[in-house]
Design an enzyme around this catalytic site. Sequence first.
Site, PDB file in Angstrom:
ATOM      1  N   ARG A 170       4.130 -12.441  -5.536  1.00 46.82           N
ATOM      2  CA  ARG A 170       4.737 -13.615  -4.901  1.00 46.82           C
ATOM      3  C   ARG A 170       5.374 -13.322  -3.557  1.00 46.82           C
ATOM      4  O   ARG A 170       5.186 -14.058  -2.592  1.00 46.82           O
ATOM      5  CB  ARG A 170       5.864 -14.169  -5.778  1.00 46.82           C
ATOM      6  CG  ARG A 170       5.440 -15.113  -6.813  1.00 46.82           C
ATOM      7  CD  ARG A 170       6.418 -15.013  -7.957  1.00 46.82           C
ATOM      8  NE  ARG A 170       6.090 -13.784  -8.673  1.00 46.82           N
ATOM      9  CZ  ARG A 170       5.200 -13.737  -9.638  1.00 46.82           C
ATOM     10  NH1 ARG A 170       4.648 -14.828 -10.072  1.00 46.82           N
ATOM     11  NH2 ARG A 170       4.867 -12.596 -10.215  1.00 46.82           N
ATOM     12  N   THR A 171       6.191 -12.275  -3.538  1.00 47.89           N
ATOM     13  CA  THR A 171       6.924 -12.001  -2.306  1.00 47.89           C
ATOM     14  C   THR A 171       5.930 -11.690  -1.196  1.00 47.89           C
ATOM     15  O   THR A 171       6.040 -12.195  -0.087  1.00 47.89           O
ATOM     16  CB  THR A 171       7.910 -10.842  -2.521  1.00 47.89           C
ATOM     17  OG1 THR A 171       8.726 -11.156  -3.646  1.00 47.89           O
ATOM     18  CG2 THR A 171       8.790 -10.643  -1.304  1.00 47.89           C
ATOM     19  N   LYS A 216      -0.218  12.613   4.401  1.00 47.62           N
ATOM     20  CA  LYS A 216      -0.396  13.800   5.254  1.00 47.62           C
ATOM     21  C   LYS A 216       0.939  14.461   5.560  1.00 47.62           C
ATOM     22  O   LYS A 216       1.016  15.351   6.405  1.00 47.62           O
ATOM     23  CB  LYS A 216      -1.057  13.414   6.572  1.00 47.62           C
ATOM     24  CG  LYS A 216      -2.411  12.758   6.417  1.00 47.62           C
ATOM     25  CD  LYS A 216      -3.014  12.531   7.799  1.00 47.62           C
ATOM     26  CE  LYS A 216      -4.192  11.585   7.790  1.00 47.62           C
ATOM     27  NZ  LYS A 216      -4.497  11.123   9.155  1.00 47.62           N
ATOM     28  N   HIS A 247      17.591  -8.119  -2.932  1.00 47.65           N
ATOM     29  CA  HIS A 247      16.383  -8.890  -2.646  1.00 47.65           C
ATOM     30  C   HIS A 247      16.840 -10.154  -1.911  1.00 47.65           C
ATOM     31  O   HIS A 247      16.833 -11.255  -2.461  1.00 47.65           O
ATOM     32  CB  HIS A 247      15.684  -9.233  -3.967  1.00 47.65           C
ATOM     33  CG  HIS A 247      14.254  -9.659  -3.828  1.00 47.65           C
ATOM     34  ND1 HIS A 247      13.705 -10.035  -2.616  1.00 47.65           N
ATOM     35  CD2 HIS A 247      13.272  -9.794  -4.749  1.00 47.65           C
ATOM     36  CE1 HIS A 247      12.420 -10.363  -2.827  1.00 47.65           C
ATOM     37  NE2 HIS A 247      12.141 -10.226  -4.103  1.00 47.65           N
ATOM     38  N   ARG A 280       9.070  -3.924   1.576  1.00 49.45           N
ATOM     39  CA  ARG A 280       9.630  -3.729   0.243  1.00 49.45           C
ATOM     40  C   ARG A 280       9.537  -2.248  -0.051  1.00 49.45           C
ATOM     41  O   ARG A 280       8.488  -1.628   0.175  1.00 49.45           O
ATOM     42  CB  ARG A 280       8.812  -4.531  -0.776  1.00 49.45           C
ATOM     43  CG  ARG A 280       9.100  -4.150  -2.206  1.00 49.45           C
ATOM     44  CD  ARG A 280       8.401  -5.054  -3.186  1.00 49.45           C
ATOM     45  NE  ARG A 280       9.070  -6.349  -3.267  1.00 49.45           N
ATOM     46  CZ  ARG A 280       8.939  -7.190  -4.284  1.00 49.45           C
ATOM     47  NH1 ARG A 280       8.152  -6.903  -5.302  1.00 49.45           N
ATOM     48  NH2 ARG A 280       9.579  -8.335  -4.288  1.00 49.45           N
TER      49      ARG A 280
END
Length: 310
Positions: A44-45, A73, A127, A94
């Site tokens: 959703r986000t 790397k 959030h 996120r």
Amino acid sequence: LLDRLFRVADALRRVTQGKPGADAMAALLSHKRAMLYFAQPSTRTFLSFLNACHILGLKTSEIRDTTTSSEVKGESPQDTVRTFSSYVDLIIMRHPVPGFVEKTAWVMNRAQRPVPVISGGSGKDQHPTQAILDVYTLHRSLPDGVDGKTVVMVGDLKRGRTVRSLSYLMKNYRGVKLVFVSPPQLRMEPDILDFLKRHAIPYRETHDLGPALPEADAVYMTRIQDEHDAAGESGSVDYSRFDFHAADLGRIKKTCIIMHPLPRRNEIEVAVDDDDRAVFWRQERNGMWARAALISYIFGVDEEILGRSS
Ligand code: NCD
């Protein structure tokens, strides 16, 4: 500011209903580019941010799987993020590490070419844009606004970042009461409780969902956040006592709304979805409009949106 964002979100909804309005909105930021960096699972986000960008015409690029980036790397996450900033005008991210998004924002602010960073969820701590869309949902779905309402938050309050961020935003309203319903092992953390005390927001903690239901103006259900279990500690929790069943619909007010940030497991019985008071699917869609409003505000085109809709 919240009220302004909500007015912009409402305006965007209205204006984009027809092609001329939608085209005009998609021209607002067509000269800007955004990077979506999601180092944790998200449906959703991610999708709501992606579509929010597209509503405003931003071009987007994305990294959702860090094994495809140069971090494998041996590049440090800081350098990786710095690299994004060479190509884009906005970073939406996120990250599983608490504080990482905030630190990135700080670094990007001081960079030669400052790039705004929006958090799409940070570890188990915060959030913030979910909290904005949650308050937007309260604002839209409660008949006479958020002031004076009782919000019952249920579930894994210890590690649920959505309820933590939502608790913060309650300080913008008058006379809100919070009831925290959780297993004893998963209570709201002291930092949030201290914040509520400092802002004189009354709250109560309980392990018993049933008696808390009749007083609720909004019930906010959450999922057990067992991805944060170091050693399966929540495995012993009887979570079924924190589920909302169709039978509970008779125990809540006629005007009480039922929210959930989603994804759900068993917290809300599917039969509940058909009730008018179940707003979680609308809440999900509100996320796209609220995030588009926030992005428009960051780039200073919110006034234009409001002007167009009036
Ligand atoms: C939440 C999250 O990721 O914190 N989901 C979301 O963003 N809508 C809640 C969850 O995962 O339980």
